[in-house]
Write a protein that holds these residues in place. Sequence first.
Motif, short mmCIF file in Angstrom:
data_model
loop_
_atom_site.label_atom_id
_atom_site.label_comp_id
_atom_site.label_asym_id
_atom_site.label_seq_id
_atom_site.Cartn_x
_atom_site.Cartn_y
_atom_site.Cartn_z
N GLY A 1 -8.14 -7.79 -5.29
CA GLY A 1 -8.35 -8.43 -4.20
C GLY A 1 -7.11 -9.23 -4.09
O GLY A 1 -6.99 -9.99 -2.83
N ASN B 1 -8.92 1.41 -8.73
CA ASN B 1 -7.91 -0.02 -7.96
C ASN B 1 -6.35 0.59 -8.18
O ASN B 1 -6.06 0.76 -9.24
CB ASN B 1 -8.29 -1.08 -8.37
N GLU B 2 -5.79 -0.55 -7.34
CA GLU B 2 -4.35 -1.02 -7.10
C GLU B 2 -3.66 -1.45 -7.68
O GLU B 2 -4.19 -2.57 -6.82
CB GLU B 2 -3.76 -0.19 -6.51
N SER C 1 -8.17 -13.36 2.32
CA SER C 1 -7.08 -12.92 3.48
C SER C 1 -6.32 -14.39 4.28
O SER C 1 -4.82 -14.17 4.62
CB SER C 1 -7.80 -11.94 4.43
N SER D 1 0.61 -1.37 -0.10
CA SER D 1 0.23 0.31 0.30
C SER D 1 0.66 1.07 0.31
O SER D 1 0.40 2.31 -0.38
CB SER D 1 -1.22 -0.42 1.27
N SER E 1 -9.04 -14.55 -3.43
CA SER E 1 -9.07 -13.36 -2.21
C SER E 1 -9.39 -13.40 -1.27
O SER E 1 -9.67 -12.58 0.00
CB SER E 1 -10.40 -13.09 -3.25
N SER F 1 -2.16 -6.13 -5.17
CA SER F 1 -3.80 -5.77 -5.60
C SER F 1 -4.94 -5.46 -4.58
O SER F 1 -5.50 -5.80 -4.22
CB SER F 1 -3.95 -6.64 -6.83
N THR F 2 -5.63 -4.54 -5.08
CA THR F 2 -6.72 -4.03 -4.69
C THR F 2 -7.78 -4.16 -4.75
O THR F 2 -7.95 -4.66 -5.82
CB THR F 2 -6.65 -2.14 -3.91
N THR G 1 -11.88 -5.62 -5.18
CA THR G 1 -12.57 -7.36 -5.96
C THR G 1 -13.19 -8.19 -7.02
O THR G 1 -13.58 -6.94 -7.60
CB THR G 1 -13.81 -7.04 -4.71
#
Length: 345
Positions: free
Chosen positions: A214, A162-163, A128, A72, A126, A218-219, A221
């Motif tokens: 996700g 998104n990243e 966690s 991040s 995805s 990567s951010t 969903t």
Amino acid sequence: MGRPNYQFYGVTTIAKFLTGIGLVIAVSYYLRGVGRAGNPVYTTFFNTFLAAKKNLTRDNKKALMMYDFEYSAWPVEFKCDKKGGSRPWHPPTRRSALAYVMGLPCHVASYIVAHTFGLKLVYPGSISMLQYAMSKFLVEGRMKLVKEHSGERFKLQTLDGNEIDSMFIDKRNRHENGNILVVCAEGNAGFYEIGVMVTPIEANYSVLGYNHPGFGGSTGTPYPDQEQNAIDAVMQFAIQRLNFLPENIILFGWSIGGYSTSWAAAQYPKIRGLEFTLNSLLSRESNLSTNRGNNLLVKLLRYRFPEIVENEQFTLLHEYLSLDTQKQGQAFTFTVTDSFIRSGE
């Protein structure tokens, strides 16, 4: 004599307890800060990080890539501010209005399932907990790509914000296949760090891998629209920043990654080729000529790619699937190029 206020004493006790926990956390952070300040390795990293945040030069980035930290905080290097490609995407609809209304309860139920637990079942990568369990292997795989293959990590920002965590292996001017870029889209539990990138790397192609929204760093969903925006950002990055012509880009999707790559192929019809592996459709039979999954595969291809799998290609596809495994490897190589399937030598 008045009665004691037990409610007041209860609130006071809870407040003291929470204050104690807060002090413990504060002291822990303080001690960690003191420890890091006295650690020469961390001090070097921190100075490198600040220099890269201020001005991300090639030298600063090369030094920064020697460390692995919270993604991040990694600087964004490419922002996608508009849709790429040349064709608007309209999913095929073959149902009448009446059929749609009759199926509305199913639509509502499927929406609820998809937006609760369903997506995690389709895209377990995805989750966690799974990512935490695999974090060691992801770090090792990422460092291997950097050290052994001179990989360069990039953060891409999609149109929806998104990243996307990506890795580029540049083999231009070093190998015969290096001027061709293979863009890899992983499966539903795959990560570029330990995924299919190794195949084109070993064949000495330039390779660009990325993680689904996700997944990993990567951010977002992995819903269809976010998947489309992710690979669109990857394609624009490959063309605009890495300076690859669409004619020199091959899309390689593994399993559910075939959705992203086939969508991108429709948006960028001038690409060199498209290859995806539908491994989940075929059973483990050694004789593929009798595999019932062949019928499902053919119907799927004709439904999803009506302008690609036409009568001529349909015949070739049936001939190919009727062969056993050994003969398939000798007889045909199917490559999707310039919007048609052709049989190679």
